[in-house]
Design a protein around this motif. Structure first.
Motif, short mmCIF file in Angstrom:
data_model
loop_
_atom_site.label_atom_id
_atom_site.label_comp_id
_atom_site.label_asym_id
_atom_site.label_seq_id
_atom_site.Cartn_x
_atom_site.Cartn_y
_atom_site.Cartn_z
N TYR A 199 -3.14 6.09 -7.12
CA TYR A 199 -1.72 5.93 -7.45
C TYR A 199 -1.48 6.53 -8.83
CZ TYR A 199 2.94 4.24 -8.10
OH TYR A 199 4.30 4.21 -8.33
N MET A 201 1.33 9.63 -10.88
CA MET A 201 2.50 10.50 -10.77
C MET A 201 2.16 11.85 -10.13
SD MET A 201 4.72 12.19 -13.85
CE MET A 201 3.51 13.51 -14.00
N TYR A 205 3.47 10.17 -4.98
CA TYR A 205 3.67 8.98 -4.12
C TYR A 205 5.13 8.78 -3.69
CZ TYR A 205 -0.85 6.61 -3.62
OH TYR A 205 -2.12 6.26 -3.23
N PRO A 206 6.13 9.01 -4.57
CA PRO A 206 7.52 8.83 -4.10
C PRO A 206 7.85 9.74 -2.91
CG PRO A 206 7.45 8.94 -6.49
CD PRO A 206 6.07 9.30 -6.01
N ASN A 233 0.10 -3.61 -5.75
CA ASN A 233 0.68 -2.74 -6.78
C ASN A 233 2.20 -2.86 -6.67
OD1 ASN A 233 1.81 -0.57 -8.18
ND2 ASN A 233 0.16 0.85 -7.66
N PRO A 234 2.88 -3.44 -7.67
CA PRO A 234 4.33 -3.66 -7.55
C PRO A 234 5.14 -2.39 -7.29
CG PRO A 234 3.53 -4.19 -9.78
CD PRO A 234 2.33 -3.96 -8.93
N GLU A 235 4.69 -1.26 -7.83
CA GLU A 235 5.43 0.00 -7.62
C GLU A 235 5.29 0.47 -6.17
OE1 GLU A 235 4.67 2.92 -10.72
OE2 GLU A 235 4.44 1.29 -12.17
N VAL A 236 4.10 0.32 -5.61
CA VAL A 236 3.88 0.68 -4.20
C VAL A 236 4.67 -0.28 -3.31
CG1 VAL A 236 2.15 0.72 -2.34
CG2 VAL A 236 1.67 1.83 -4.52
N LYS A 237 4.66 -1.56 -3.66
CA LYS A 237 5.40 -2.55 -2.87
C LYS A 237 6.89 -2.22 -2.86
CE LYS A 237 5.94 -7.50 -2.15
NZ LYS A 237 5.91 -8.84 -2.71
N ALA A 238 7.41 -1.79 -4.01
CA ALA A 238 8.83 -1.44 -4.12
C ALA A 238 9.16 -0.25 -3.22
CB ALA A 238 9.18 -1.13 -5.58
N LEU A 239 8.29 0.75 -3.19
CA LEU A 239 8.51 1.93 -2.33
C LEU A 239 8.43 1.53 -0.85
CD1 LEU A 239 6.37 4.57 -4.29
CD2 LEU A 239 8.83 4.75 -3.82
N GLN A 242 11.61 -0.26 -0.10
CA GLN A 242 12.76 0.65 -0.18
C GLN A 242 12.98 1.39 1.14
OE1 GLN A 242 12.50 3.56 -3.37
NE2 GLN A 242 14.09 4.84 -2.48
#
Length: 366
Positions: A199, A201, A205-206, A233-239, A242
């Motif tokens: 993970y 930039m 990943y986005p 991973n909170p950022e992965v969870k958010a994606l 989403q």
């Protein structure tokens, strides 16, 4: 009577992570240990990850460099090289290149030094301060080494454009042990797309998640491997939330230790990176008989050579369309792509072929 083996000293910034340069050095030593005695000097540290490689070396040294102790590290390196008296020093990565060249100023006898650059320079402004300093010094010192070896054609062009000039610059791609990666003769039902990358930039990943969102209505399963590829991973969870993805169809595997088995469990390899030098994962995937759908970064186009698809970075729609185009192929076409992918690696990226190129460089200097 057997001739003693010539010693090659490898100076690497760090021999602890699982980056492309570290893995290539490990493979190179394993492949050439019968012809050369190898010594590893890690500016920072070594790791148990490479215990097998370190055991095959004549000796290994870790200098504990931390940036603040740069002058004393250069001094330690100079003392070591003076004692070892190697004819050839192969460097790996910017800081090792620079500190080795500085440590050899005025040294007699002076070894033949070869720099190794395993980094893409798509955007110098975005590099860390430490890397920016190393790059500035590389520009000044670039005429000192006997030659510079880049792992990617794109990297060579970027660094020459940046002003890093050496009359003996060449590209030697990274190589793989072919017996480690074997194609799975079967195709999966439903279609399984695999992605592997930590993970970060750079790995895009986005765009990966946007692509999966665009395809969630189709009978396609995604397997995502890489450190941080987890709902923890909170950022992965958010994606994940989403794009309202289904955990049955998008399997987040986090760090995978058995990559050959991972490649055998998928049909196509997907790379969504926004920057790369020489993406080893594409070579490993193709050695495993997988066509690749990749963004046009680093040497991806050179590696893939039409066995799959190359699309512009940061374009999820193009990635999704390429996946659907593959899904629409006949079974015979898919099996033919499998065979072509394996053959491409056999002919161009085997560790035998790549280590032969390194040995040719070292021999030519003698």
């Amino acid at each position: 009577m057997n001739q003693p083996k010539q010693t090659i000293v490898h100076v690497i910034t760090n021999f602890a992570g699982v980056g492309g340069a570290e893995m290539m050095l490990a493979r190179l030593i394993q492949q050439t240990q019968d012809q050369y005695a190898h010594v590893i000097i890690a500016l920072m540290k070594t790791s148990e990850v490479y215990a097998e490689t370190l055991a095959q070396c004549q000796s290994c040294h870790a200098l504990g460099w931390n940036g603040i102790n740069t002058l004393s590290t250069i001094k330690k390196l100079r003392v070591l090289l003076k004692a070892l008296k190697p004819a050839t020093v192969q460097c790996w990565m910017y800081h090792a290149n620079v500190l080795t060249s500085l440590s050899c100023i005025g040294l007699s006898p002076k070894p033949d030094i070869f720099w190794g650059i395993h980094h893409s320079l798509a955007s110098p402004k975005e590099e860390s301060l430490s890397t920016k300093i190393a790059l500035a010094m590389s520009k000044v010192l670039a005429q000192q080494p006997k030659g510079v070896i880049y792992c990617a054609h794109s990297s060579l062009q970027q660094h020459q454009g940046f002003g890093l000039k050496n009359n003996n610059a060449q590209v030697i791609a990274n190589g793989v042990f072919l017996d480690k990666f074997q194609p799975n003769p079967d195709l999966h039902e439903p279609l399984v797309i695999g992605f592997a990358g930590r993970y970060h930039m750079a790995k895009g990943y986005p765009y990966l998640f946007e692509t999966m969102g665009l395809l969630k209505a189709h009978r396609i399963v995604f397997k995502i491997a890489g450190s941080g590829a987890s709902l923890d991973n909170p950022e992965v969870k958010a994606l994940f939330e989403q794009y309202q993805l289904d955990a049955q169809k998008v399997q987040l595997l986090d760090q995978v230790n058995d990559m050959p088995a991972f490649y055998q469990s998928i049909d196509v390899f997907l790379m969504t990176s926004i920057t790369e030098g020489f993406p080893n994962v594409l070579v490993e995937a193709m050695a495993s008989g997988l066509p690749c759908i990749s963004t046009d970064v680093g040497d991806a186009r050179f590696i893939v050579q039409g066995i799959g698809s190359i699309v512009a970075p940061r374009n999820a729609r193009a990635l999704a369309d390429a996946i659907l185009a593959y899904a629409g192929k006949s079974q015979a076409e898919k099996l033919q792509l499998k065979q072509q992918a394996r053959e491409r690696v056999e002919q161009n990226f085997s560790i035998e072929s790549v280590s032969g190129q390194y040995m040719q460089v070292w021999r030519a200097a003698q």
